[in-house]
Design a protein around this motif. Structure first.
Motif, PDB file in Angstrom:
ATOM      1  N   ASP A  58       0.808  -1.223   0.000  1.00 44.99           N
ATOM      2  CA  ASP A  58       0.000   0.000   0.000  1.00 44.99           C
ATOM      3  C   ASP A  58       0.843   1.277   0.000  1.00 44.99           C
ATOM      4  OD1 ASP A  58      -2.362  -1.449   0.027  1.00 44.99           O
ATOM      5  OD2 ASP A  58      -2.429  -1.511   2.220  1.00 44.99           O
ATOM      6  N   ILE A  59       2.146   1.138  -0.001  1.00 40.15           N
ATOM      7  CA  ILE A  59       3.017   2.318   0.037  1.00 40.15           C
ATOM      8  C   ILE A  59       2.979   3.031  -1.310  1.00 40.15           C
ATOM      9  CG2 ILE A  59       5.419   3.089   0.184  1.00 40.15           C
ATOM     10  CD1 ILE A  59       5.844   0.938   2.301  1.00 40.15           C
ATOM     11  N   VAL A  60       2.782   4.342  -1.250  1.00 37.33           N
ATOM     12  CA  VAL A  60       2.803   5.202  -2.428  1.00 37.33           C
ATOM     13  C   VAL A  60       3.955   6.186  -2.246  1.00 37.33           C
ATOM     14  CG1 VAL A  60       1.550   6.954  -3.744  1.00 37.33           C
ATOM     15  CG2 VAL A  60       0.317   5.005  -2.759  1.00 37.33           C
ATOM     16  N   GLN A  77     -10.334  35.437  -3.168  1.00 34.88           N
ATOM     17  CA  GLN A  77     -10.043  34.049  -2.818  1.00 34.88           C
ATOM     18  C   GLN A  77      -9.614  33.267  -4.048  1.00 34.88           C
ATOM     19  OE1 GLN A  77     -13.372  32.361  -0.757  1.00 34.88           O
ATOM     20  NE2 GLN A  77     -13.320  33.874   0.877  1.00 34.88           N
ATOM     21  N   LEU A  78      -8.950  32.138  -3.789  1.00 32.75           N
ATOM     22  CA  LEU A  78      -8.550  31.275  -4.900  1.00 32.75           C
ATOM     23  C   LEU A  78      -9.796  30.728  -5.588  1.00 32.75           C
ATOM     24  CD1 LEU A  78      -5.566  29.304  -3.329  1.00 32.75           C
ATOM     25  CD2 LEU A  78      -5.467  31.070  -5.073  1.00 32.75           C
ATOM     26  N   ALA A  79      -9.838  30.903  -6.895  1.00 26.61           N
ATOM     27  CA  ALA A  79     -10.957  30.396  -7.676  1.00 26.61           C
ATOM     28  C   ALA A  79     -10.563  29.125  -8.424  1.00 26.61           C
ATOM     29  CB  ALA A  79     -11.429  31.451  -8.664  1.00 26.61           C
ATOM     30  N   LEU A  80      -9.307  29.041  -8.823  1.00 26.39           N
ATOM     31  CA  LEU A  80      -8.789  27.878  -9.535  1.00 26.39           C
ATOM     32  C   LEU A  80      -7.463  27.475  -8.898  1.00 26.39           C
ATOM     33  CD1 LEU A  80      -9.268  29.151 -13.193  1.00 26.39           C
ATOM     34  CD2 LEU A  80     -10.711  27.493 -12.012  1.00 26.39           C
ATOM     35  N   GLU A  81      -7.265  26.186  -8.736  1.00 27.51           N
ATOM     36  CA  GLU A  81      -6.000  25.681  -8.225  1.00 27.51           C
ATOM     37  C   GLU A  81      -5.610  24.444  -9.014  1.00 27.51           C
ATOM     38  OE1 GLU A  81      -5.162  25.941  -3.840  1.00 27.51           O
ATOM     39  OE2 GLU A  81      -7.368  25.898  -3.818  1.00 27.51           O
ATOM     40  N   LEU A  82      -4.314  24.247  -9.182  1.00 31.54           N
ATOM     41  CA  LEU A  82      -3.821  23.057  -9.850  1.00 31.54           C
ATOM     42  C   LEU A  82      -2.552  22.596  -9.143  1.00 31.54           C
ATOM     43  CD1 LEU A  82      -4.311  21.108 -12.212  1.00 31.54           C
ATOM     44  CD2 LEU A  82      -2.849  22.572 -13.602  1.00 31.54           C
ATOM     45  N   TYR A  83      -2.521  21.333  -8.816  1.00 30.30           N
ATOM     46  CA  TYR A  83      -1.383  20.709  -8.139  1.00 30.30           C
ATOM     47  C   TYR A  83      -0.807  19.634  -9.055  1.00 30.30           C
ATOM     48  CZ  TYR A  83      -3.644  22.771  -4.059  1.00 30.30           C
ATOM     49  OH  TYR A  83      -4.224  23.643  -3.179  1.00 30.30           O
ATOM     50  N   ALA A  84       0.516  19.493  -9.064  1.00 31.38           N
ATOM     51  CA  ALA A  84       1.185  18.461  -9.855  1.00 31.38           C
ATOM     52  C   ALA A  84       2.203  17.736  -8.980  1.00 31.38           C
ATOM     53  CB  ALA A  84       1.880  19.076 -11.065  1.00 31.38           C
ATOM     54  N   THR A  85       2.156  16.406  -9.002  1.00 29.97           N
ATOM     55  CA  THR A  85       3.020  15.582  -8.157  1.00 29.97           C
ATOM     56  C   THR A  85       3.467  14.346  -8.932  1.00 29.97           C
ATOM     57  OG1 THR A  85       1.642  16.241  -6.278  1.00 29.97           O
ATOM     58  CG2 THR A  85       3.148  14.408  -5.918  1.00 29.97           C
ATOM     59  N   ILE A  86       4.720  13.938  -8.731  1.00 31.19           N
ATOM     60  CA  ILE A  86       5.171  12.645  -9.248  1.00 31.19           C
ATOM     61  C   ILE A  86       4.710  11.588  -8.258  1.00 31.19           C
ATOM     62  CG2 ILE A  86       7.133  11.177  -9.876  1.00 31.19           C
ATOM     63  CD1 ILE A  86       8.779  13.749 -10.232  1.00 31.19           C
ATOM     64  N   LYS A  87       4.166  10.497  -8.763  1.00 30.97           N
ATOM     65  CA  LYS A  87       3.752   9.392  -7.901  1.00 30.97           C
ATOM     66  C   LYS A  87       4.158   8.075  -8.538  1.00 30.97           C
ATOM     67  CE  LYS A  87      -0.004  11.427  -5.351  1.00 30.97           C
ATOM     68  NZ  LYS A  87       0.422  11.418  -3.994  1.00 30.97           N
ATOM     69  N   THR A  88       4.318   7.070  -7.682  1.00 32.30           N
ATOM     70  CA  THR A  88       4.507   5.703  -8.136  1.00 32.30           C
ATOM     71  C   THR A  88       4.028   4.758  -7.042  1.00 32.30           C
ATOM     72  OG1 THR A  88       6.057   4.057  -9.007  1.00 32.30           O
ATOM     73  CG2 THR A  88       6.929   5.578  -7.393  1.00 32.30           C
ATOM     74  N   GLU A  89       3.360   3.709  -7.464  1.00 30.80           N
ATOM     75  CA  GLU A  89       2.875   2.680  -6.549  1.00 30.80           C
ATOM     76  C   GLU A  89       3.530   1.363  -6.965  1.00 30.80           C
ATOM     77  OE1 GLU A  89      -1.433   2.692  -6.203  1.00 30.80           O
ATOM     78  OE2 GLU A  89      -1.445   4.822  -6.722  1.00 30.80           O
TER      79      GLU A  89
END
Length: 152
Positions: A58-60, A77-89
């Motif tokens: 289950d480790i990510v 206030q924030l109206a739009l947000e975008l996040y970007a992340t590298i992931k691997t399972e």
């Protein structure tokens, strides 16, 4: 004559390039976790001891998150947000999730993108940025003409 006593020495396995050996707490809720060594990608910023997992599979692994937020001048206030992340399972049944990929999150849904899909998305975002610049220039010119018309 002295006899040399054999010793049992457990050697750690060599890590692959781009990985390090990191501790992880493994165990079920309510039980004392076991600390084990896992191969963790160098980009991973997760604390696998503090962020206790139920099982090794289950480790990510996640990178730091890139973020942009756009505020509305009406609310401040924030109206739009975008996040970007590298992931691997690493233990996923889906081979696409086992590979390092990018997750884009807008707060409502996650978009999992392969590296090739990210390159395509970057092109689209650059096109949007160019369109935004064009729209801003048009709005600025319009506002200048309106100001001139009012003062004339």
């Amino acid at each position: 004559m002295t006899t040399v006593q054999p010793t049992n020495v457990a050697t750690f396995p060599a890590t692959k390039p781009g990985y390090r050996l990191a501790p992880a707490a493994i165990g079920r809720s309510g039980e004392k976790p076991q600390i084990v060594g896992i191969f963790c990608p160098n980009f991973c910023v997760e604390d696998h001891v503090a962020d206790r997992q139920v099982a090794v599979e289950d480790i990510v692994h996640s990178s730091e998150t890139a973020h942009t937020g756009i505020r509305s001048f009406l609310t401040g206030q924030l109206a739009l947000e975008l996040y970007a992340t590298i992931k691997t399972e690493a233990a996923s049944h889906d081979p696409r999730l086992r590979e390092a990929h990018i997750v884009l999150d807008d707060g409502s849904d996650d978009a999992h993108l392969s590296v090739d899909e990210v390159e395509e998305t970057v092109g689209q975002l650059l096109g949007l940025a160019a369109d935004l610049q064009r729209l801003a220039r048009t709005a600025r010119l319009h506002n200048q003409y309106e100001t001139l018309a009012v003062t004339a």
